[in-house]
Motif scaffolding. Structure first.
Motif, short mmCIF file in Angstrom:
data_model
loop_
_atom_site.label_atom_id
_atom_site.label_comp_id
_atom_site.label_asym_id
_atom_site.label_seq_id
_atom_site.Cartn_x
_atom_site.Cartn_y
_atom_site.Cartn_z
N ASP A 98 3.36 1.96 -1.67
CA ASP A 98 3.63 2.15 -3.04
C ASP A 98 2.36 2.84 -3.95
N LEU A 99 1.43 2.88 -2.99
CA LEU A 99 0.40 3.10 -4.02
C LEU A 99 -0.26 4.73 -3.50
N PRO A 100 -0.92 5.63 -4.41
CA PRO A 100 -1.36 6.84 -3.92
C PRO A 100 -2.64 6.64 -3.19
N LEU A 143 0.79 -1.20 -0.04
CA LEU A 143 0.02 0.02 -0.01
C LEU A 143 1.02 1.36 -0.01
#
Ligand SMILES: Cc1cc2nc3c(=O)[nH]c(=O)nc-3n(C[C@H](O)[C@H](O)[C@H](O)COP(=O)(O)OP(=O)(O)OC[C@H]3O[C@@H](n4cnc5c(N)ncnc54)[C@H](O)[C@@H]3O)c2cc1C
Lengths: 253, 135
Positions: B54-56, B52
């Motif tokens: 890694d994600l916006p 997570l």
């Protein structure tokens, strides 16, 4: 309230997660999360060695399963990456994942029920044995500890462990499947439960069993030499005798 | 604007839901009831958490349906989108949110119905296409 994302390092993250999820046991797995780590596994995997060595504990496997399980990378991306490399065995293993996903899409929570009647004639306990990890069997204790400490087991170790729990310890496959799902970083209800059912014989024609010779060969003797129970090994037998011993009530087709 | 519901079956930055809604906010909700039921160890939670990062995506905990509805109001989003999942529990939550679901790109296209009774029957249907692709 938003949960934090600004960690200085993994230790900082772990301390925070322990506060947030006090019921979660243990530490982090050695598998780093995220797409860069998935790509790293993809690029470091020597796929040409896969077919010949994948059944050995020390063999070459991709270790992509946690990333595939959580959709960090897709099966399609993996197959496209290896296009033109003539990898029929690896392609077929990827297809196993797709197959179990399709079965899950069709039967939903039915994956927790026997797909077919068991072929073993055995009555099972619903409780996991409490001595897993300290049975004195070096292989099974090694696998249990590895599962609980790393969150990953080689496919062959999963098969042996599942067969031991279901057929030697006579535990319902559902209990073993749930234990795996608590720990496997690739824990996937479809691949996991349906594989347990395949071992148990509720999604296959016959139960999967192994013997010492098979385990010793594919572990390349890693456990047997120093096993405290090497002279009293419950797996030391021919398949014929093990079938009679493990499934005395089995109705022969 | 649409709000993206990110769930643990698709932690992909280039998912069709993200690609179709590049400026949309997104939320992942740790489902407390589900975590309690499944008894996930820290290894599993930590792995997903790192994915997570890694994600916006904004991360919260609670009931996903309720948290998504609250976040939609906060971010002034009028509808919810998500990625398809074969997990019936996630499907029920997506339906309860009224989410529009993006299909995942299939591993292999199969024409007509496939008999899933045994792997061998499925494999017969897909072998040529898949092996052809990697040959
Ligand atoms: C009792 C038991 C439980 C299992 N539980 C899970 C699980 O929870 N999650 C899971 O992803 N796999 C599960 N498997 C399947 C398999 O063991 C793992 O997918 C594999 O060991 C993962 O390692 P790898 O990524 O290096 O695999 P590789 O051998 O490199 O294979 C590449 C990919 O193909 C897929 N794959 C390979 N073999 C299988 C298989 N037999 N069934 C389904 N997919 C496969 C996986 O996505 C894997 O990442 C289980 C197998 C058994 C016998």
């Amino acid at each position: 309230m938003n949960l934090r994302k600004d960690f200085t390092d993994q230790a900082d993250m772990l301390a925070y997660l322990r506060e947030q999820f006090p019921d979660a046991s243990g530490a982090l797995s050695p598998f780093p999360g995220g797409r860069a780590a998935a790509d790293q596994s993809l690029h470091s995997f020597n796929a040409s060695r896969y077919a010949a060595s994948r059944n050995y504990l020390n063999g070459t496997v991709s270790r992509l399963s946690p990333y595939l399980r959580h959709g960090v990378i897709t099966l399609r991306e993996v197959i496209v990456h290896f296009a033109g490399q003539n990898l029929p065995k690896f392609t077929q293993e990827l297809a196993w994942r797709d197959y179990w996903q399709r079965v899950y899409a069709e039967i939903g929570d039915g994956i927790w029920q026997d797909r077919e009647p068991s072929k073993t004639g055995t009555t099972y306990s619903t409780e996991m044995p409490i001595d897993l990890g300290h049975t004195g069997l070096a292989c099974m204790d090694g696998f249990a500890v590895e599962l609980e400490s790393t969150g990953y087991l080689h496919n062959h170790a999963r098969m042996w462990m599942a067969a031991y729990v279901v057929h030697w310890r006579r535990v319902r496959w559902q209990a073993g499947a749930q234990w795996f799902l608590q720990h496997l970083v690739d824990g996937d209800p479809a691949s996991n439960n349906l594989s347990w059912q395949w071992v148990a014989s509720t999604f296959s024609h016959k139960p999967y069993i192994f013997n010492r010779e098979n385990l010793e060969r594919y572990t390349e003797g890693r456990y047997c030499g120093t096993c405290p129970r090497r002279d009293d090994c419950p797996f030391q037998n021919s398949y014929e005798n093990l079938n009679v011993q493990l499934f005395p009530m089995q109705v022969q087709p | 604007m649409k709000l993206i519901w990110v769930h643990a079956d698709c932690l992909h930055r280039q998912s069709p839901a993200y690609l179709a809604n590049p400026d949309s906010p997104s939320l992942f909700v740790w489902d407390d009831a589900e975590l309690k039921r499944a008894g996930w160890s820290m290894k599993r939670i930590g792995f997903v958490y790192e994915c997570l990062l890694d994600l916006p995506v904004t991360i919260r905990r609670g009931d996903p349906v309720i948290e998504m509805q609250k976040f939609a109001v906060e971010t002034q989003c009028s509808s919810i989108v998500t990625m398809q999942s074969v997990d019936p529990h996630l499907q029920a939550q997506a339906a309860a949110m009224g989410a529009e679901t993006f299909p995942i790109v299939p591993f292999v296209e199969i024409k007509g119905r496939v008999d899933l009774q045994r792997f061998s029957r499925y494999w017969c249907k897909v072998e040529r296409a898949l092996i052809g692709e990697t040959a």
